[in-house]
Design an enzyme around this catalytic site. Structure first.
Site, PDB file in Angstrom:
ATOM      1  N   LYS A   1      -7.836   4.014 -13.969  1.00  0.00           N
ATOM      2  CA  LYS A   1      -9.031   4.862 -13.882  1.00  0.00           C
ATOM      3  C   LYS A   1      -8.640   6.244 -14.372  1.00  0.00           C
ATOM      4  CE  LYS A   1     -11.194   7.083  -9.980  1.00  0.00           C
ATOM      5  NZ  LYS A   1     -11.917   6.916  -8.687  1.00  0.00           N
TER       6      LYS A   1
ATOM      7  N   ASN B   1     -16.545  12.585 -11.320  1.00  0.00           N
ATOM      8  CA  ASN B   1     -16.793  13.407 -10.130  1.00  0.00           C
ATOM      9  C   ASN B   1     -17.961  14.375 -10.359  1.00  0.00           C
ATOM     10  OD1 ASN B   1     -13.428  13.041  -9.673  1.00  0.00           O
ATOM     11  ND2 ASN B   1     -14.793  12.658  -7.942  1.00  0.00           N
TER      12      ASN B   1
ATOM     13  N   LYS C   1     -16.187   4.297   0.344  1.00  0.00           N
ATOM     14  CA  LYS C   1     -15.159   5.061   1.056  1.00  0.00           C
ATOM     15  C   LYS C   1     -15.681   5.265   2.475  1.00  0.00           C
ATOM     16  CE  LYS C   1     -13.780   7.756  -2.987  1.00  0.00           C
ATOM     17  NZ  LYS C   1     -13.821   9.105  -3.625  1.00  0.00           N
TER      18      LYS C   1
ATOM     19  N   GLU D   1     -17.948   6.117 -13.444  1.00  0.00           N
ATOM     20  CA  GLU D   1     -18.140   6.484 -12.035  1.00  0.00           C
ATOM     21  C   GLU D   1     -18.682   7.902 -11.897  1.00  0.00           C
ATOM     22  OE1 GLU D   1     -14.514   5.979  -9.786  1.00  0.00           O
ATOM     23  OE2 GLU D   1     -15.328   6.956  -8.011  1.00  0.00           O
TER      24      GLU D   1
ATOM     25  N   SER E   1      -5.516   5.842 -10.128  1.00  0.00           N
ATOM     26  CA  SER E   1      -6.410   6.907 -10.556  1.00  0.00           C
ATOM     27  C   SER E   1      -5.556   7.986 -11.220  1.00  0.00           C
ATOM     28  CB  SER E   1      -7.133   7.498  -9.346  1.00  0.00           C
ATOM     29  OG  SER E   1      -7.905   8.594  -9.766  1.00  0.00           O
TER      30      SER E   1
ATOM     31  N   ASP F   1     -20.276   6.983  -6.367  1.00  0.00           N
ATOM     32  CA  ASP F   1     -19.283   7.313  -5.345  1.00  0.00           C
ATOM     33  C   ASP F   1     -19.928   8.378  -4.448  1.00  0.00           C
ATOM     34  OD1 ASP F   1     -15.828   8.621  -5.590  1.00  0.00           O
ATOM     35  OD2 ASP F   1     -17.250   8.621  -3.945  1.00  0.00           O
TER      36      ASP F   1
ATOM     37  N   ASP G   1     -13.915   8.249 -14.170  1.00  0.00           N
ATOM     38  CA  ASP G   1     -14.563   8.892 -13.022  1.00  0.00           C
ATOM     39  C   ASP G   1     -14.760  10.366 -13.352  1.00  0.00           C
ATOM     40  OD1 ASP G   1     -13.715   9.241  -9.456  1.00  0.00           O
ATOM     41  OD2 ASP G   1     -15.475   9.833 -10.630  1.00  0.00           O
TER      42      ASP G   1
ATOM     43  N   GLY H   1     -10.536   5.839  -3.074  1.00  0.00           N
ATOM     44  CA  GLY H   1      -9.421   6.487  -2.375  1.00  0.00           C
ATOM     45  C   GLY H   1      -9.584   7.994  -2.346  1.00  0.00           C
TER      46      GLY H   1
ATOM     47  N   LYS I   1      -9.687  10.182 -14.897  1.00  0.00           N
ATOM     48  CA  LYS I   1     -10.600  11.271 -14.557  1.00  0.00           C
ATOM     49  C   LYS I   1     -11.067  11.900 -15.869  1.00  0.00           C
ATOM     50  CE  LYS I   1     -10.463  11.330 -10.068  1.00  0.00           C
ATOM     51  NZ  LYS I   1     -11.660  11.186  -9.231  1.00  0.00           N
TER      52      LYS I   1
HETATM   53  C1  NPQ Z   1     -12.657   9.803  -6.368  1.00  0.00           C
HETATM   54  N1  NPQ Z   1     -10.451  10.662  -6.707  1.00  0.00           N
HETATM   55  O1  NPQ Z   1     -12.681   8.572  -6.432  1.00  0.00           O
HETATM   56  C2  NPQ Z   1     -11.479  10.542  -5.722  1.00  0.00           C
HETATM   57  C3  NPQ Z   1     -11.934  11.914  -5.308  1.00  0.00           C
HETATM   58  C4  NPQ Z   1     -10.815  12.872  -5.195  1.00  0.00           C
HETATM   59  C5  NPQ Z   1      -8.750   9.316  -5.677  1.00  0.00           C
HETATM   60  O2  NPQ Z   1      -9.401   9.205  -7.912  1.00  0.00           O
HETATM   61  C6  NPQ Z   1      -7.063  15.749  -3.594  1.00  0.00           C
HETATM   62  C7  NPQ Z   1      -7.250  14.781  -2.642  1.00  0.00           C
HETATM   63  C8  NPQ Z   1      -7.851  15.757  -4.727  1.00  0.00           C
HETATM   64  C9  NPQ Z   1      -8.226  13.815  -2.811  1.00  0.00           C
HETATM   65  C10 NPQ Z   1      -9.647  14.784  -6.026  1.00  0.00           C
HETATM   66  C11 NPQ Z   1      -9.551   9.704  -6.841  1.00  0.00           C
HETATM   67  C12 NPQ Z   1      -8.831  14.797  -4.916  1.00  0.00           C
HETATM   68  C13 NPQ Z   1      -9.023  13.811  -3.944  1.00  0.00           C
HETATM   69  C14 NPQ Z   1     -10.632  13.819  -6.162  1.00  0.00           C
HETATM   70  C15 NPQ Z   1     -10.005  12.843  -4.106  1.00  0.00           C
HETATM   71  O3  NPQ Z   1     -13.557  10.484  -6.819  1.00  0.00           O
HETATM   72 MG    MG Z   2     -14.906   8.910  -7.509  1.00  0.00          MG
END
Ligand code: NPQ
Ligand code: MG
Length: 369
Positions: free
Chosen positions: A161, A190, A262, A213, A135, A238, A188, A290, A163
């Protein structure tokens, strides 16, 4: 089995590189670990909540408080403790899935260790290795992003992946697709977009992505279903998927074609298996998400990710991806694959000296209200 004593530990672990997402910039990982000492041995749990609400309503201080004041007393009051009974005892308290998952993870570890059974065997593992994806956070420039991705591809990660957020989406994804035409690539958001931005998200269809995502808000199932009808790229949820029931609702509404599982987000590994089961029953592929866990959380996630329906690369990384030093023996990746732990329980535990190095606070108690 009975709980005799617990330790709630707060750790601060520096991240090797800042991790930037639409939720913010993280320079370190604040961690909450739970160690339960039971009449049959000890177990470890890791809370995946962030220091502040953002990814979801939970946050580390709040989770620690809910565990201490409400969840542990409910579990400690049980005559005979089993993982399933612990989950049932906590169900009376609404919400707080990440806090509940921390307790369940520790009880499951202690219970399985005492029975010389691995998480993998208990959950129904069918594979010995897990395909790892990486990621990649939002970068300061497209050139920096390309260089970072080139390094990960060289390390053998099976999937990339990226962001994304409004203003950092089509151009960076186009650059990565141009540089790495054959890479398995997904994005992703978020929950950073609205349905009004469907046109921008539709431009991502040009890049042959595995999935998009969580483009929209966690509660916006209907909007995701509307968006899915406008895009070619499959939508993965997610943040929206908080239980097996919520997965069935999202799938039946047409809100997603793929689910990121998760354990922390759905209240524990036993519920995570149920999410896997209902998604598989509906022909929906799943993969293991994760939360920048330590080796403890990664070990549990590896077991989960080895169930049959987990057919897509996981956001499970070797310890070196995020941390200079992990609190457990390092988890390593070979050719983009990580071995599923087969020892009793989680199959690994914190190294005392390393725990010592990163622990900022320990609260211990043996009376549970
Ligand atoms: C997700 N991001 O899948 C997670 C969410 C996320 C692992 O790609 C600090 C600790 C910042 C954990 C930001 C990944 C974070 C975190 C996003 C997890 O959306
Ligand atoms: Mg995610």
């Amino acid at each position: 089995m009975k709980i005799e004593r617990v330790d709630l530990l707060r750790l601060v672990m520096p991240l090797r590189t800042p991790f930037r997402t639409s939720l913010g910039l993280e320079l370190r990982r604040d961690i909450l670990l739970l160690r339960v000492v039971t009449s049959e041995g000890e177990g470890w749990g890791e809370c995946v909540a962030l220091p502040e609400p953002g990814y979801s309503e939970e946050y580390l201080d709040g989770a620690a408080e809910v565990i201490r004041r409400f969840l542990l007393p409910a579990v400690a009051a049980l005559g005979e403790l089993t993982p399933a009974k612990a989950v049932a005892a906590m169900a009376g308290i609404p919400g707080h899935p990440m806090a509940k998952a921390t307790v369940e993870m520790a009880v499951l570890d202690a219970w399985l260790r005492a029975r010389h059974t691995s998480y993998a065997a208990h959950l129904g593992s069918v594979r010995d290795v897990v395909e790892c994806g990486v990621s990649v956070g939002i970068a300061d420039s497209i050139d920096e992003l390309v260089a970072e991705v080139r390094d990960y591809v060289a390390q053998g990660y099976r999937r990339i992946k990226l962001k994304i957020e409004p203003g950092w989406d089509v151009e960076p994804v186009r650059a990565i697709r141009e540089q790495f035409p054959d890479a398995e690539l997904q994005v992703d958001a978020n929950a950073a977009y609205t349905l009004g931005q469907a046109r921008v998200l539709a431009e991502l269809d040009a890049f042959d992505l595995l999935m998009l995502e969580q483009p929209l808000g966690a509660a916006d199932l209907r909007d995701h279903a509307t968006l899915a009808r406008k895009l070619r790229t499959p939508i993965c949820l997610d943040e929206s998927i908080t239980s097996a029931r919520s997965a069935v609702e999202a799938i039946s509404l047409g809100a997603c074609a793929i689910v990121n599982i998760k354990a922390g987000r759905v209240g524990g590994y036993l519920e995570a298996r149920r999410v896997h089961d209902v998604c598989s029953a509906h022909g929906i592929p799943v993969w293991c998400g994760g939360m920048l866990e330590t080796g403890l959380g990664q070990a549990a996630n590896l077991a989960l990710a080895s169930l049959p329906g987990f057919t897509l690369a996981a956001d499970i990384a070797p310890s070196e991806r995020y941390f200079e030093t992990d609190v457990t023996p390092s988890i390593t990746m070979q050719d983009g694959l990580i071995a599923v732990p087969r020892g009793p329980g989680l199959g690994l535990e914190p190294v005392p000296e390393l725990l010592e190095e990163f622990t900022t606070e320990v609260v211990s108690f043996s009376e549970f209200g």
